[in-house]
Scaffold this motif. Structure first.
Motif, PDB file in Angstrom:
ATOM      1  N   CYS A  65       0.847  -1.207   0.000  1.00  0.00           N
ATOM      2  CA  CYS A  65       0.000   0.000   0.000  1.00  0.00           C
ATOM      3  C   CYS A  65       0.879   1.253   0.000  1.00  0.00           C
ATOM      4  O   CYS A  65       1.915   1.298   0.685  1.00  0.00           O
ATOM      5  N   CYS A  66       0.448   2.258  -0.723  1.00  0.00           N
ATOM      6  CA  CYS A  66       1.288   3.462  -0.870  1.00  0.00           C
ATOM      7  C   CYS A  66       1.446   4.224   0.443  1.00  0.00           C
ATOM      8  O   CYS A  66       2.388   4.991   0.598  1.00  0.00           O
ATOM      9  N   THR A 163     -10.140   2.714  -5.793  1.00  0.00           N
ATOM     10  CA  THR A 163      -9.312   3.006  -4.618  1.00  0.00           C
ATOM     11  C   THR A 163      -8.219   1.953  -4.465  1.00  0.00           C
ATOM     12  O   THR A 163      -7.054   2.267  -4.213  1.00  0.00           O
ATOM     13  N   TYR A 167      -4.288   2.845  -4.543  1.00  0.00           N
ATOM     14  CA  TYR A 167      -3.521   2.797  -3.299  1.00  0.00           C
ATOM     15  C   TYR A 167      -2.644   1.551  -3.160  1.00  0.00           C
ATOM     16  O   TYR A 167      -1.674   1.554  -2.422  1.00  0.00           O
ATOM     17  N   ASP A 249      -2.067  11.400  -3.873  1.00  0.00           N
ATOM     18  CA  ASP A 249      -3.486  11.485  -3.531  1.00  0.00           C
ATOM     19  C   ASP A 249      -3.660  12.451  -2.358  1.00  0.00           C
ATOM     20  O   ASP A 249      -3.140  12.206  -1.267  1.00  0.00           O
ATOM     21  N   LEU A 252      -4.644  11.383   1.324  1.00  0.00           N
ATOM     22  CA  LEU A 252      -3.760  10.578   2.175  1.00  0.00           C
ATOM     23  C   LEU A 252      -2.703  11.404   2.897  1.00  0.00           C
ATOM     24  O   LEU A 252      -1.908  10.856   3.656  1.00  0.00           O
TER      25      LEU A 252
END
Ligand code: SF4
Length: 294
Positions: A65-66, A163, A167, A249, A252
């Protein structure tokens, strides 16, 4: 199931890496790398108990996940290299240190080796085994774990393919994770307790992401519909913290607002879900019983 280490299709990524020569999407080859193995007091209370959970943090990750908070562990082959025998000894060492359970954190990409270690340790292992994962599991991995895992502790992260793609580069996340969670429940069944400690069952974790409360609610709707509410636990987490580097994004790059977390928590209560909420103050890493466990 046969596992071809020279063409790995173990996890849903199915990247086909020859792990004897290189690393896969998960950043792992054939060495078992453990970043940390120690008693951990900050899991859900029914997992941590008085003495702590015997956590084994594996290096690498199939999700990536980023916004990952553990990227130094998840994005590279760091940690101590252990043989299968040494991993089994690690489980028994944690048991001797009074761990409530053996908590295998992000081990999906090592499943064939973890299974061997569990089989070695099982005759002496008297405490439950917890499979603590991102929810993105293949049927093959879950079949290998059937009968060896007592408690499944998966995340349920994203609802929309958009999403999940943005992500974690896995638009099939919800489709895959929802099937995996159903299989996990079929394997372990209803919650079984030893006093205040969980001995067997399913706990689904969800982290409320900033800007995504509607997706969180959709995930809770699915859980309430798909599983018997009194037979599993929800662990609702509100401590999303932006990583050190700015992300493309915009959502985030901030924490989830109290309003966002609370509205999701209220939705869980309205749906009649049981489990835990998380203390949202930055200083506290513990859990509070946000909704009563029957
Ligand atoms: S476990 Fe790793 S190497 Fe195997 S398919 Fe998944 S990402 Fe690729």
């Amino acid at each position: 199931m046969s596992f071809d280490v020279t063409h790995c299709t173990l996890c849903p990524r199915q990247c086909g890496a020859d792990r004897t020569k290189t690393v896969g999407y998960c950043h792992c080859g054939t060495e078992i790398r453990v970043a940390r193995a120690a008693l951990h007091p900050w899991e859900e209370p029914c997992i941590s108990g008085e003495t702590g959970s015997g956590t084994v943090f594996f290096a690498g990750c199939t999700l990536g996940c980023c916004f990952c908070q553990n990227r130094e562990i998840s994005r590279s082959a760091v940690g101590k290299v252990l043989t299968v025998e040494q991993l089994a000894d690690t489980f028994l060492r944690l048991q001797a240190e009074q761990a409530c359970n053996i908590n295998l954190v992000t081990g999906s990409h090592y499943t064939p080796w973890i299974v061997q270690a569990l089989e070695l340790a099982k005759p002496q292992l008297k405490i439950p085994v917890v499979w603590n994962c991102g929810g993105y599991e293949s049927p093959e991995i879950l079949a290998m774990l059937d009968g060896l895992v007592d408690i499944y502790l998966p995340d349920l992260k994203f609802y929309s393919p958009e999403t999940a793609k943005a992500y974690a580069n896995c638009p099939d996340y919800f489709e895959t994770a929802s099937k995996a969670i159903m299989t996990m429940f079929q394997q372990v069944g209803a919650l079984q307790w030893n006093g205040t400690l969980l001995e067997r069952g399913l706990i689904v974790r969800h982290l409320v992401l900033p800007g995504h409360r509607k997706e969180s609610m959709a995930l809770l709707d699915w859980l309430a519909e798909a599983l018997p509410k009194e037979q599993f636990l929800l662990s609702l987490m509100g401590q999303y913290t932006p990583p050190d580097m700015p992300l493309p994004d915009k959502h985030l790059n901030r924490r989830a607002a109290t309003f966002e977390y609370e509205s999701v928590r209220e939705h869980a209560v309205e749906l009649g879900l049981n489990g835990y909420g998380q203390e949202r103050s930055a200083a506290a890493a513990g859990y509070i019983p946000a909704f009563e466990v029957e």
